[in-house]
Each structure stands twice: as C-alpha cells, then as structure tokens.
Design a protein around this motif. Structure first.
Motif, mmCIF file in Angstrom:
data_model
loop_
_atom_site.group_PDB
_atom_site.id
_atom_site.type_symbol
_atom_site.label_atom_id
_atom_site.label_comp_id
_atom_site.label_asym_id
_atom_site.label_seq_id
_atom_site.Cartn_x
_atom_site.Cartn_y
_atom_site.Cartn_z
ATOM 1 N N UNK A 32 3.383 14.472 -11.036
ATOM 2 C CA UNK A 32 3.879 14.393 -12.360
ATOM 3 C C UNK A 32 2.919 15.050 -13.171
ATOM 4 N N UNK A 33 1.640 14.815 -12.889
ATOM 5 C CA UNK A 33 0.505 15.427 -13.828
ATOM 6 C C UNK A 33 0.665 17.059 -13.809
ATOM 7 N N UNK A 34 0.770 17.377 -12.435
ATOM 8 C CA UNK A 34 0.567 19.090 -12.120
ATOM 9 C C UNK A 34 2.051 19.308 -12.910
ATOM 10 N N UNK A 35 2.889 18.938 -12.758
ATOM 11 C CA UNK A 35 4.282 19.285 -13.414
ATOM 12 C C UNK A 35 3.889 19.525 -15.004
ATOM 13 N N UNK A 36 3.232 18.416 -15.648
ATOM 14 C CA UNK A 36 3.053 18.338 -17.020
ATOM 15 C C UNK A 36 2.116 19.727 -17.509
ATOM 16 N N UNK A 37 1.278 19.966 -16.592
ATOM 17 C CA UNK A 37 0.397 20.862 -16.857
ATOM 18 C C UNK A 37 1.093 22.185 -16.686
ATOM 19 N N UNK A 38 1.899 22.538 -15.794
ATOM 20 C CA UNK A 38 2.647 23.714 -15.515
ATOM 21 C C UNK A 38 3.666 24.041 -16.604
ATOM 22 N N UNK A 39 4.215 22.709 -16.883
ATOM 23 C CA UNK A 39 5.182 22.729 -18.424
ATOM 24 C C UNK A 39 4.533 23.279 -19.640
ATOM 25 N N UNK A 40 3.388 22.592 -19.655
ATOM 26 C CA UNK A 40 2.427 23.039 -21.159
ATOM 27 C C UNK A 40 2.082 24.600 -21.017
ATOM 28 N N UNK A 41 1.788 24.951 -19.727
ATOM 29 C CA UNK A 41 1.302 26.367 -19.625
ATOM 30 C C UNK A 41 2.366 27.067 -19.875
ATOM 31 N N UNK A 42 3.776 26.787 -19.660
ATOM 32 C CA UNK A 42 4.853 27.623 -19.780
ATOM 33 C C UNK A 42 5.247 27.720 -21.003
ATOM 34 N N UNK A 43 5.102 26.438 -21.914
ATOM 35 C CA UNK A 43 5.408 26.547 -23.394
ATOM 36 C C UNK A 43 4.042 27.369 -24.003
ATOM 37 N N UNK B 240 0.821 -1.113 -0.119
ATOM 38 C CA UNK B 240 0.110 0.095 0.005
ATOM 39 C C UNK B 240 0.773 1.374 0.001
ATOM 40 N N UNK B 241 1.987 1.236 0.769
ATOM 41 C CA UNK B 241 2.847 2.433 0.866
ATOM 42 C C UNK B 241 3.463 2.567 -0.692
ATOM 43 N N UNK B 242 3.855 1.441 -1.231
ATOM 44 C CA UNK B 242 4.313 1.674 -2.779
ATOM 45 C C UNK B 242 3.277 2.356 -3.620
ATOM 46 N N UNK B 243 2.143 1.603 -3.416
ATOM 47 C CA UNK B 243 1.068 2.044 -4.402
ATOM 48 C C UNK B 243 0.678 3.255 -4.232
ATOM 49 N N UNK B 244 0.631 3.942 -2.652
ATOM 50 C CA UNK B 244 0.273 5.363 -2.533
ATOM 51 C C UNK B 244 1.479 6.355 -3.026
ATOM 52 N N UNK B 245 2.615 5.892 -2.926
ATOM 53 C CA UNK B 245 3.817 6.504 -3.456
ATOM 54 C C UNK B 245 3.708 6.960 -4.907
ATOM 55 N N UNK B 246 3.212 5.756 -5.699
ATOM 56 C CA UNK B 246 3.111 5.715 -7.027
ATOM 57 C C UNK B 246 2.125 6.713 -7.468
ATOM 58 N N UNK B 247 0.698 6.536 -6.818
ATOM 59 C CA UNK B 247 -0.226 7.526 -6.954
ATOM 60 C C UNK B 247 -0.100 8.915 -6.958
ATOM 61 N N UNK B 248 0.703 9.113 -5.776
ATOM 62 C CA UNK B 248 1.244 10.488 -5.242
ATOM 63 C C UNK B 248 2.203 11.099 -6.480
ATOM 64 N N UNK B 249 2.928 10.355 -6.940
ATOM 65 C CA UNK B 249 4.050 10.857 -7.779
ATOM 66 C C UNK B 249 3.531 10.791 -9.310
ATOM 67 N N UNK B 250 2.420 9.949 -9.538
ATOM 68 C CA UNK B 250 1.697 10.246 -10.780
ATOM 69 C C UNK B 250 0.991 11.437 -10.740
ATOM 70 N N UNK B 251 0.458 11.866 -9.519
ATOM 71 C CA UNK B 251 -0.249 13.278 -9.498
ATOM 72 C C UNK B 251 0.688 14.311 -9.554
#
Length: 304
Positions: free
Chosen positions: A241-252, A228-239
C-alpha cells in the motif's frame, strides 16, 4: 523385512514393508485373526484399535520429518499384541523405531528393562518413545517459528511468505496424524485392561497423558503460525500500500507536467505563449509551478 527379538518369554517382531509371504508367516506362527492379516497387507488412512479374541490390533500414524524432501510426512505403524508377543508393522522406514529396536538388540541391560512381564510393557515403551519423538518434532517446528518471527520484523516479509506457508503445511500434516490419537488411546485403555489386567491401566493413562501434552503443544504452535501468517500478510499489505501510495502521488505530481506539455504541444495557430519571446522558459516555469503546487498540496495534507 522381518527382525525378531526374544527375551524373558516375550517376542517382538518388527516388520518393514511387509510382503504377502511375511504376513502369511506371521498369521500361522501367532494365530493372527484373518481380518488382522488382511489389514496388515496394506496401509490405511484411519487409526483404530480392535480386539480379536486374545489379540489386540492398534493402528496409529505419526508425523516424521523427511530430511531428504524437507517436509513432514505421516507414517503408519500397526501393532498386533498377544500376551507374550508384539508385532510392529511399518510400511516405510521410521527412524526412532529402528533406533529403539537396534538398542534393544545391542544393549542387554536396556533389553532386560524393556522386555518385562508381558508385551503390554513393551508397547508402553514404544508408544512413549514415539510420543517423545513427536515432542522433538514440535520443538523443531517451534525453533523454525522463532526464526520466522525475527525475520518478519526485520523487514523480510516477502521471503517469509513461502517459509510460513511451508510451516502451515507441516503443522497441518502433524495435526492430521495426532488429532485422533486421544480417542484411539481411550479405547486402547479399555481393551488393554481386558488383555493385560487392571494393573496395566496406569501405564496406558500415562501414554494418553503424553498424547494430551502433544495436542496442547500442537495447538499452541498452530495458533502461533496462524498469527504470524496474518501479521506477515498485514505487514506485506502495508508495504505494498505504501508503494502504491507513492506511485499514485508521483502520478498526480507529474500530472500538471503532462497536461501542460500536451496543451502546448498542440499544433494550432493561436496557442497562447508559444511564439513569444522566452516562450520555452515560460512554459517550463508553468509546468514546474504546477508540479510544485501539487507537491505542496500533498505535503500539507500529510500524504507525503
């Protein structure tokens, strides 16, 4: 504090937070070996079983949930056994043991069943009680695990990060207490037969079986928490990453806006377009076209 229960020629002495004079009293009354009395004076981190003449000395640790602090804590219980007496020493309050002692004092029918033949049967009942309590502790952890699992997949990964860390701490603390019991109980089987005879061996094997069951439950809970810890860490990392992706796209996407505003903002004499009719709207149109082009590019690449 010393409390004593006597029945059918068997004596149970329960000592909580022993003082030096308490240990001296027990040493004289029950002819306890000098090495045992030294061990009883302070708690130890290491479980063990030793045989001194006709006395058996056993140290075990059990993980008990501290309700006031909300954490599991490993507490020590020392057992000193002779053929017709048992001494239990605990350095902090252990509720299941206190409840068991209280029932022995107040329930005469129960007392008759527990104080049977020799002190070994009393030891068997105390150990069985403590292992059953340990199973309840693991059941509590399992309920917390089930609750965390539901929350993780409900999108509450950040909140669950701390709770999972606390669960990992509690299960590791439980493991530290229980992991050595199997080898200690194996030695207890051999020593117990020497003092109480071969007929007592099945009772000791039953206690070992309870311990083995707890170790399996512990291993299962530990593996579940880690997963569960690994799963939670993966979901949190995915979330994240999604925020970073949106911010990067907005910057471009906004890059053309910043580029054109910087170019046309330069204080030069021959800047194209500036100074001509409708120059403001032309520059705004170029900037919007650039941003729209970048947006379309990301959309076509399926990055949005």
């Amino acid at each position: 504090m010393i409390s004593t229960i006597e029945k059918n020629g068997i004596t149970w002495v329960n000592v909580k937070s022993p003082l030096k004079e308490d240990i001296e009293h027990l040493k004289e009354k029950f002819s306890i070996h000098e090495l045992i009395s030294e061990e009883l004076s302070k708690p130890t981190f290491h479980p063990k079983v030793d045989l001194y003449n006709n006395h058996l000395y056993l140290i075990l640790h059990f993980s008990i949930f501290n309700e006031s602090k909300g954490v599991n804590k490993n507490l020590e219980i020392d057992f000193v056994l002779g053929n017709n007496f048992i001494i239990t020493v605990n350095y902090e309050a252990i509720k299941p043991l206190e409840d068991f002692a209280e029932k022995c004092r107040t329930d005469l029918e129960f007392q008759e069943k527990i104080f049977f033949r020799h002190s070994g049967f009393l030891l068997f009942n105390i150990l069985r009680l403590l292992y059953q309590f340990s199973i309840k502790e693991l059941d509590m952890i399992q309920k917390r695990i089930d609750g965390v699992e539901e929350e993780i997949f409900a999108g509450k990964e950040e909140k669950m990060l701390k709770i999972l860390s606390l669960l990992r701490r509690d299960i590791l603390e439980f493991g530290r207490a229980i992991v050595t019991h199997e080898s200690v109980l194996s030695s207890l089987e051999k020593s117990g037969v020497i003092i109480f005879g071969g007929e007592f061996s099945p009772y000791l094997r039953e206690v070992t079986s309870e311990c083995f069951k707890i170790k399996n439950l512990f291993a299962n809970n530990k593996d579940t928490i880690e997963s569960l810890y690994d799963t939670n860490d993966s979901l949190l990392s995915a979330k994240i990453n999604e925020v970073m992706k949106v911010l990067t796209i907005m910057a471009f996407v906004t890059f053309p806006l910043m580029l054109f505003s910087s170019v046309f903002g330069m204080n030069t004499e021959n800047t194209p377009i500036t100074g001509s009719r409708n120059d403001f709207w032309i520059i705004v149109g170029i900037m919007i076209a650039g941003a729209t082009g970048m947006f379309y590019f990301f959309k076509r690449k399926k990055w949005l």
